[in-house]
Write an enzyme that holds these catalytic residues in place. Structure first.
Site, PDB file in Angstrom:
ATOM      1  N   THR A 181       0.861  -1.180   0.000  1.00  0.00           N
ATOM      2  CA  THR A 181       0.000   0.000   0.000  1.00  0.00           C
ATOM      3  C   THR A 181       0.894   1.226   0.000  1.00  0.00           C
ATOM      4  O   THR A 181       1.536   1.533   1.009  1.00  0.00           O
ATOM      5  CB  THR A 181      -0.914   0.004   1.228  1.00  0.00           C
ATOM      6  OG1 THR A 181      -1.674  -1.197   1.255  1.00  0.00           O
ATOM      7  CG2 THR A 181      -1.860   1.201   1.191  1.00  0.00           C
ATOM      8  N   LYS A 222      -7.080   1.003  -3.072  1.00  0.00           N
ATOM      9  CA  LYS A 222      -6.635   0.460  -1.781  1.00  0.00           C
ATOM     10  C   LYS A 222      -6.649   1.536  -0.704  1.00  0.00           C
ATOM     11  O   LYS A 222      -7.029   1.278   0.443  1.00  0.00           O
ATOM     12  CB  LYS A 222      -5.233  -0.140  -1.911  1.00  0.00           C
ATOM     13  CG  LYS A 222      -4.665  -0.700  -0.605  1.00  0.00           C
ATOM     14  CD  LYS A 222      -5.482  -1.859  -0.073  1.00  0.00           C
ATOM     15  CE  LYS A 222      -4.998  -2.329   1.301  1.00  0.00           C
ATOM     16  NZ  LYS A 222      -3.622  -2.829   1.321  1.00  0.00           N
ATOM     17  N   LYS A 274       0.240   4.397   8.491  1.00  0.00           N
ATOM     18  CA  LYS A 274       0.765   4.785   7.179  1.00  0.00           C
ATOM     19  C   LYS A 274      -0.359   4.915   6.159  1.00  0.00           C
ATOM     20  O   LYS A 274      -0.433   5.910   5.422  1.00  0.00           O
ATOM     21  CB  LYS A 274       1.784   3.750   6.706  1.00  0.00           C
ATOM     22  CG  LYS A 274       2.178   3.874   5.236  1.00  0.00           C
ATOM     23  CD  LYS A 274       3.135   2.784   4.822  1.00  0.00           C
ATOM     24  CE  LYS A 274       2.535   1.403   4.769  1.00  0.00           C
ATOM     25  NZ  LYS A 274       1.641   1.183   3.616  1.00  0.00           N
TER      26      LYS A 274
END
Length: 295
Positions: free
Chosen positions: A98, A174, A242
């Protein structure tokens, strides 16, 4: 055909096991001795460097990158003994972490200049779902590239979702998904922290939520573990920290400022600052029970 893996951690290792069990020859490069031994036990061969891993690929072979962030992706490809030197036209890089869409696009562009195809392929669902083939694999690449690698993609997951032919759209999808996952997880932890403050039994409360309008998969999955005190890391706090940070940045990049995303991202950041970085993100329940202000 041989498949090379750069990264065999929780998710990568589950995919290595899945492919080996299905009879695929797999070469693994990972710096962690424990992950190396797990890959060997699964039936994979080991490579010392990404370059030596891709040396084992056939003419249409694939390098699957399952690391944490864009810097690690670039290091796998262009660092010392990086894979790009050994990759040849016709081979493909499957990019699973990701990362920000602009990083995905930049990496794909740099590979394209070398004649190497790239599949933007982030994944979601956790290690057990990856091992069972039930994870979501969001792929974006030209249709011809996806067709050439259709057998590999099908072996990696039973849930391959073609997003578009535009590399970067997998990463965008995503981030949208993980922003909602982060919001749902923070919400579930907040609700159960409130239930505890009210004197309710957490297990019973979660039973009710799971059969009612407050249910979410990530809430149930993480809060069950949290109630049991099981914080062994399947997904560290730092991962959704993150991902939500990247999602909020991507939103701002297109002029979108939602009411919940930035708040969820801040909760993950605060949990990290409180010393929970290396715990499973189920630790958010304990964090909010400790820090939620009293009336």
């Amino acid at each position: 055909m041989t498949v090379a893996f750069a990264g065999a951690g929780n998710m990568g290792g589950a995919l290595v096991e899945r492919l080996c069990e299905a009879g695929w020859p797999v070469a693994v490069c990972d710096t962690d001795p424990l992950r190396q031994q797990q890959a060997l036990a699964a039936g994979a061969s080991l490579a010392d460097t990404p370059l030596s891993a891709v040396a084992q690929l056939g003419s249409q072979g694939a390098l699957v990158i399952v690391v944490v962030d864009a810097d690690q992706c670039r290091d796998v490809l262009w660092g010392e003994q990086g894979a790009s030197v050994g990759l040849r036209p016709g081979q493909v890089v499957v990019l699973c972490p990701t990362i920000a869409p602009e990083d995905t696009v930049a990496i794909a562009g740099r590979l394209s200049a070398q004649g190497i195809d790239c599949i933007d392929a982030p994944m979601s669902g956790g290690p057990q779902r990856a091992r069972d083939g039930r994870m979501s694999l969001m792929v974006a690449a030209p249709a011809a590239v996806l067709e050439r690698q259709a057998s590999l993609l099908a072996a990696l997951s039973l849930n391959v979702m073609r997003i578009s032919e535009r590399v970067g759209d997998g990463a965008r999808t995503k981030l949208v998904n993980n922003l909602l996952a982060g919001i749902n997880l923070v919400g579930a932890a907040e609700a159960l922290a409130l239930a505890g403050r009210m004197g309710l039994d957490l297990t019973t409360t979660l039973d009710v939520i799971e059969r009612s309008s407050g249910q979410s998969w990530i809430g149930s999955d993480r809060m069950r573990r949290a109630i049991d005190g099981d914080l062994a890391p399947r997904a560290h706090v730092t991962l959704l920290e993150k991902d939500t940070r990247l999602a909020v940045a991507a939103a701002r990049g297109v002029g979108f400022e939602g009411p919940l995303g930035a708040g969820a991202a801040r909760v993950f950041e605060q949990a990290h600052e409180a010393g929970m970085a290396d715990l499973d993100d189920a630790a958010l329940l304990a964090f909010l029970r400790q820090t939620a202000s009293r009336p």
